[in-house]
Design an enzyme around this catalytic site. Structure first.
Site, PDB file in Angstrom:
ATOM      1  N   ALA A 126      34.461  21.615  44.365  1.00  0.00           N
ATOM      2  CA  ALA A 126      35.300  21.116  43.151  1.00  0.00           C
ATOM      3  C   ALA A 126      34.543  21.012  42.038  1.00  0.00           C
ATOM      4  O   ALA A 126      33.714  19.901  41.685  1.00  0.00           O
ATOM      5  CB  ALA A 126      35.982  19.750  43.439  1.00  0.00           C
ATOM      6  N   SER A 128      35.606  22.900  38.571  1.00  0.00           N
ATOM      7  CA  SER A 128      36.204  23.286  37.554  1.00  0.00           C
ATOM      8  C   SER A 128      37.267  21.850  37.090  1.00  0.00           C
ATOM      9  O   SER A 128      37.658  21.131  37.845  1.00  0.00           O
ATOM     10  CB  SER A 128      37.371  24.584  37.671  1.00  0.00           C
ATOM     11  N   GLU A 129      37.673  21.954  35.881  1.00  0.00           N
ATOM     12  CA  GLU A 129      38.498  21.021  35.264  1.00  0.00           C
ATOM     13  C   GLU A 129      39.317  21.698  34.066  1.00  0.00           C
ATOM     14  O   GLU A 129      38.837  22.815  33.632  1.00  0.00           O
ATOM     15  CB  GLU A 129      37.853  19.824  34.632  1.00  0.00           C
ATOM     16  N   THR A 160      40.578  25.472  45.218  1.00  0.00           N
ATOM     17  CA  THR A 160      40.760  26.278  46.614  1.00  0.00           C
ATOM     18  C   THR A 160      40.669  25.509  47.722  1.00  0.00           C
ATOM     19  O   THR A 160      39.656  24.657  47.949  1.00  0.00           O
ATOM     20  CB  THR A 160      39.795  27.363  46.467  1.00  0.00           C
ATOM     21  N   ARG A 269      52.403  61.898  54.146  1.00  0.00           N
ATOM     22  CA  ARG A 269      53.477  62.219  53.177  1.00  0.00           C
ATOM     23  C   ARG A 269      53.305  63.557  52.695  1.00  0.00           C
ATOM     24  O   ARG A 269      52.283  63.992  52.180  1.00  0.00           O
ATOM     25  CB  ARG A 269      53.255  61.104  51.845  1.00  0.00           C
ATOM     26  N   GLY A 341      56.363  55.548  44.744  1.00  0.00           N
ATOM     27  CA  GLY A 341      57.525  54.480  44.787  1.00  0.00           C
ATOM     28  C   GLY A 341      57.223  53.520  45.854  1.00  0.00           C
ATOM     29  O   GLY A 341      57.267  52.478  45.646  1.00  0.00           O
ATOM     30  N   GLU A 364      34.925  32.032  40.262  1.00  0.00           N
ATOM     31  CA  GLU A 364      33.483  31.751  40.383  1.00  0.00           C
ATOM     32  C   GLU A 364      32.662  32.586  39.286  1.00  0.00           C
ATOM     33  O   GLU A 364      31.697  33.171  39.440  1.00  0.00           O
ATOM     34  CB  GLU A 364      32.996  32.401  41.906  1.00  0.00           C
ATOM     35  N   GLY A 365      33.183  32.257  38.197  1.00  0.00           N
ATOM     36  CA  GLY A 365      32.601  32.657  36.930  1.00  0.00           C
ATOM     37  C   GLY A 365      33.459  34.118  36.450  1.00  0.00           C
ATOM     38  O   GLY A 365      33.315  35.117  37.405  1.00  0.00           O
TER      39      GLY A 365
HETATM   40  C1  FAD Z   1      42.907  31.300  42.424  1.00  0.00           C
HETATM   41  C2  FAD Z   1      41.812  30.397  41.777  1.00  0.00           C
HETATM   42  C3  FAD Z   1      40.956  29.657  42.726  1.00  0.00           C
HETATM   43  C4  FAD Z   1      40.044  28.740  42.057  1.00  0.00           C
HETATM   44  N1  FAD Z   1      39.285  28.102  42.940  1.00  0.00           N
HETATM   45  C5  FAD Z   1      38.467  27.257  42.593  1.00  0.00           C
HETATM   46  C6  FAD Z   1      37.582  26.577  43.161  1.00  0.00           C
HETATM   47  O1  FAD Z   1      37.634  26.522  44.246  1.00  0.00           O
HETATM   48  N2  FAD Z   1      36.856  25.692  42.702  1.00  0.00           N
HETATM   49  C7  FAD Z   1      36.568  25.536  41.243  1.00  0.00           C
HETATM   50  O2  FAD Z   1      35.578  24.608  40.820  1.00  0.00           O
HETATM   51  N3  FAD Z   1      36.978  26.480  40.444  1.00  0.00           N
HETATM   52  C8  FAD Z   1      37.942  27.250  40.928  1.00  0.00           C
HETATM   53  N4  FAD Z   1      38.725  28.270  40.146  1.00  0.00           N
HETATM   54  C9  FAD Z   1      38.493  28.188  38.479  1.00  0.00           C
HETATM   55  C10 FAD Z   1      37.823  29.395  38.026  1.00  0.00           C
HETATM   56  O3  FAD Z   1      36.425  29.357  38.500  1.00  0.00           O
HETATM   57  C11 FAD Z   1      38.251  29.314  36.519  1.00  0.00           C
HETATM   58  O4  FAD Z   1      39.612  29.635  36.354  1.00  0.00           O
HETATM   59  C12 FAD Z   1      36.908  30.206  35.838  1.00  0.00           C
HETATM   60  O5  FAD Z   1      35.767  29.807  35.926  1.00  0.00           O
HETATM   61  C13 FAD Z   1      37.494  30.397  34.343  1.00  0.00           C
HETATM   62  O6  FAD Z   1      37.723  29.411  33.843  1.00  0.00           O
HETATM   63  P1  FAD Z   1      39.119  28.934  33.076  1.00  0.00           P
HETATM   64  O7  FAD Z   1      40.224  29.451  34.109  1.00  0.00           O
HETATM   65  O8  FAD Z   1      39.284  27.686  32.563  1.00  0.00           O
HETATM   66  O9  FAD Z   1      39.087  30.071  31.865  1.00  0.00           O
HETATM   67  P2  FAD Z   1      38.416  30.041  30.260  1.00  0.00           P
HETATM   68  O10 FAD Z   1      37.245  29.394  30.504  1.00  0.00           O
HETATM   69  O11 FAD Z   1      39.358  29.108  29.396  1.00  0.00           O
HETATM   70  O12 FAD Z   1      38.159  31.447  30.038  1.00  0.00           O
HETATM   71  C14 FAD Z   1      39.474  32.035  28.990  1.00  0.00           C
HETATM   72  C15 FAD Z   1      38.936  33.371  28.769  1.00  0.00           C
HETATM   73  O13 FAD Z   1      37.805  33.291  28.071  1.00  0.00           O
HETATM   74  C16 FAD Z   1      36.749  33.960  28.330  1.00  0.00           C
HETATM   75  N5  FAD Z   1      35.422  33.252  28.237  1.00  0.00           N
HETATM   76  C17 FAD Z   1      34.991  31.991  28.077  1.00  0.00           C
HETATM   77  N6  FAD Z   1      33.934  31.598  27.705  1.00  0.00           N
HETATM   78  C18 FAD Z   1      33.353  32.741  27.090  1.00  0.00           C
HETATM   79  C19 FAD Z   1      32.244  33.007  26.499  1.00  0.00           C
HETATM   80  N7  FAD Z   1      31.142  32.315  26.408  1.00  0.00           N
HETATM   81  N8  FAD Z   1      32.051  34.718  26.195  1.00  0.00           N
HETATM   82  C20 FAD Z   1      33.061  35.481  26.492  1.00  0.00           C
HETATM   83  N9  FAD Z   1      34.005  35.231  27.098  1.00  0.00           N
HETATM   84  C21 FAD Z   1      34.362  33.932  27.555  1.00  0.00           C
HETATM   85  C22 FAD Z   1      36.948  34.165  29.982  1.00  0.00           C
HETATM   86  O14 FAD Z   1      36.045  35.072  30.487  1.00  0.00           O
HETATM   87  C23 FAD Z   1      38.309  34.163  30.047  1.00  0.00           C
HETATM   88  O15 FAD Z   1      38.730  35.536  30.003  1.00  0.00           O
HETATM   89  C24 FAD Z   1      39.840  28.950  40.562  1.00  0.00           C
HETATM   90  C25 FAD Z   1      40.591  29.479  39.878  1.00  0.00           C
HETATM   91  C26 FAD Z   1      41.579  30.333  40.116  1.00  0.00           C
HETATM   92  C27 FAD Z   1      42.469  31.198  39.397  1.00  0.00           C
END
Ligand code: FAD
Length: 381
Positions: A126, A128-129, A160, A269, A341, A364-365
């Site tokens: 955990a 992300s926020e 997750t 096919r 299709g 994961e980034g």
């Molecule tokens: C199905 C799922 C499971 C997940 N599981 C976990 C988990 O188990 N634990 C956890 O901690 N998190 C988890 N995450 C969170 C996930 O790691 C984040 O969604 C991710 O890091 C991106 O953050 P964000 O969604 O806030 O996008 P944002 O950071 O808001 O990004 C929006 C867009 O801007 C781009 N962007 C942002 N900053 C920059 C920059 N400096 N330069 C260029 N582009 C940039 C991004 O690439 C993206 O395209 C999960 C997400 C999903 C969808």
């Protein structure tokens, strides 16, 4: 089927054989229905635990198998190839054990790690926020010391295994000193004050539950602090460096499954009086898909071997994640094309594979963040 693997020893070959049997007999037959119904595969994680697959890269002393990362990742690839949600879950679980395994005291390890690696406990990570995604250091979930406890308040997003996991390796703010004010707590799922949001309604990976994790005056013992106060962000990033290799392996497994499905379909096919695989337009598409799968596999294996030898692997891990997840997106899209299709319906798994391929480019980034990591390495800082 992937080309024959070059594994380091017969023990690893046996392990991969066992994994393929579990994947074929116990995972693949259930994947479509569980994903359709959004059913979490808890029983399948128990099975992986009983089979010794939930602690592969960790020391034997604590219940792991002390296997090289290159072997662990190939096992993971097989699991993801049969069922992506289980593969991603295995990768997340492995990553959630990292903080305790690497930064816990011996006393902390002895207390919790054997159950985590042995499969009795399932983990979540955990970080992300809602306002701290790519900029994870902006996190605001706060842990305030009070006697022998931290009192934790805040909300984690996108977690997750939210509501399903038994422990949450959680990054919290213990001071206002930016990324140096973050600490890592091992939070028990039964902690009073811990709550979960409704599962996110996702495009794919619907068997893998993703929720908010809420802390409302949740008391977590100071004995659950992993590493020192203020080390949490560093621990989180180091865990992610290895974790994103897991995501690369899962993406390769998914792409391999899509390729296998496309080849099988194209062989049987017929149009214009012959199997569609005989048309160069399809043949070249399949050849490009195979090249993408095998080069992605080679890329994650190279990064893993550097890690196994104690060499720096940060750039290679980001490259592997970027290359493998972008390849999986292309390969799964092309697999739908090969099936025509039929590929666009739920009668075949490739439309699900396509939906599942999107999220590895995000979590994961994001792949934009991977490019930043690679570029920073090229600049030399
Ligand atoms: C199905 C799922 C499971 C997940 N599981 C976990 C988990 O188990 N634990 C956890 O901690 N998190 C988890 N995450 C969170 C996930 O790691 C984040 O969604 C991710 O890091 C991106 O953050 P964000 O969604 O806030 O996008 P944002 O950071 O808001 O990004 C929006 C867009 O801007 C781009 N962007 C942002 N900053 C920059 C920059 N400096 N330069 C260029 N582009 C940039 C991004 O690439 C993206 O395209 C999960 C997400 C999903 C969808």
């Amino acid at each position: 089927m992937p080309a024959e693997r070059l594994l380091p020893d017969t023990e690893s070959e046996d392990l991969l054989k066992l994994t393929r049997e579990i994947a074929r007999d116990e995972l693949a037959p259930l994947a479509a229905e569980h994903e359709e119904l959004g059913r979490f595969p808890r029983e399948q994680f128990r099975l992986l635990g009983r089979s010794g697959l939930l602690g592969l890269p960790y020391p034997e002393k604590w219940g792991g198998s002390a296997l090289p990362y290159e072997v662990y990742l190939q096992v993971l690839e097989e699991v993801a190839s049969a069922w992506m949600s289980v593969g991603v879950g295995l990768s997340v679980h492995t990553m959630s054990c990292y903080a305790l395994a690497e930064h816990g005291t011996d006393e902390q390890r002895a207390r919790w790690l054997p159950d985590m690696l042995g499969g009795d406990l399932l983990g979540a990570y955990a970080l992300s926020e809602s306002q701290a995604g790519s900029d994870a250091a902006a996190l605001s979930t706060r842990a305030r010391p009070d006697g022998d406890d931290y009192v934790v308040n805040g909300t984690k997003a996108w977690i997750t295994h939210g509501g399903q996991a038994d422990f949450y390796t959680t990054m919290v703010r213990t001071s206002d000193d930016g990324s140096r004010g973050i600490s890592c707590l091992l939070v028990d799922a039964a902690t009073p004050g811990l709550g979960f949001g409704a599962p996110e309604k996702k495009m794919g990976l619907t068997g893998s539950t993703t929720t908010q994790v809420r802390f409302e005056d949740a008391r977590v013992g100071t004995g659950r602090l992993l590493g020192a106060e203020g080390q949490g962000f560093k621990i989180a990033l180091t865990a992610l460096n290895s974790g994103r290799l897991g995501i690369a392996a899962c993406a390769v497994g998914l792409a391999q499954a899509a390729l296998d499905e496309a080849v099988a379909y194209a062989k049987q096919r017929s149009q214009f009086g012959r199997a569609v695989i005989e048309f160069q337009g399809i043949e070249f598409l399949l050849a490009d898909m195979a090249a993408a799968v095998e080069s992605s596999r080679a890329t994650y294996l190279e990064a893993a071997r550097r890690r196994d030898r104690g060499l720096p692997f940060l750039r290679q891990a980001s490259i592997a994640k970027l290359v493998a997840t972008d390849a999986a997106m292309r390969v799964t899209t092309d697999a739908v094309q090969v099936l025509g299709g039929a590929g666009y319906t739920r009668d075949f798994p490739v439309e699900r594979y396509l939906r599942e391929a999107k999220v590895p480019q995000i979590f994961e980034g994001t792949n934009q963040i991977q490019r930043m990591v690679i570029a920073r390495q090229l600049r030399g800082h």
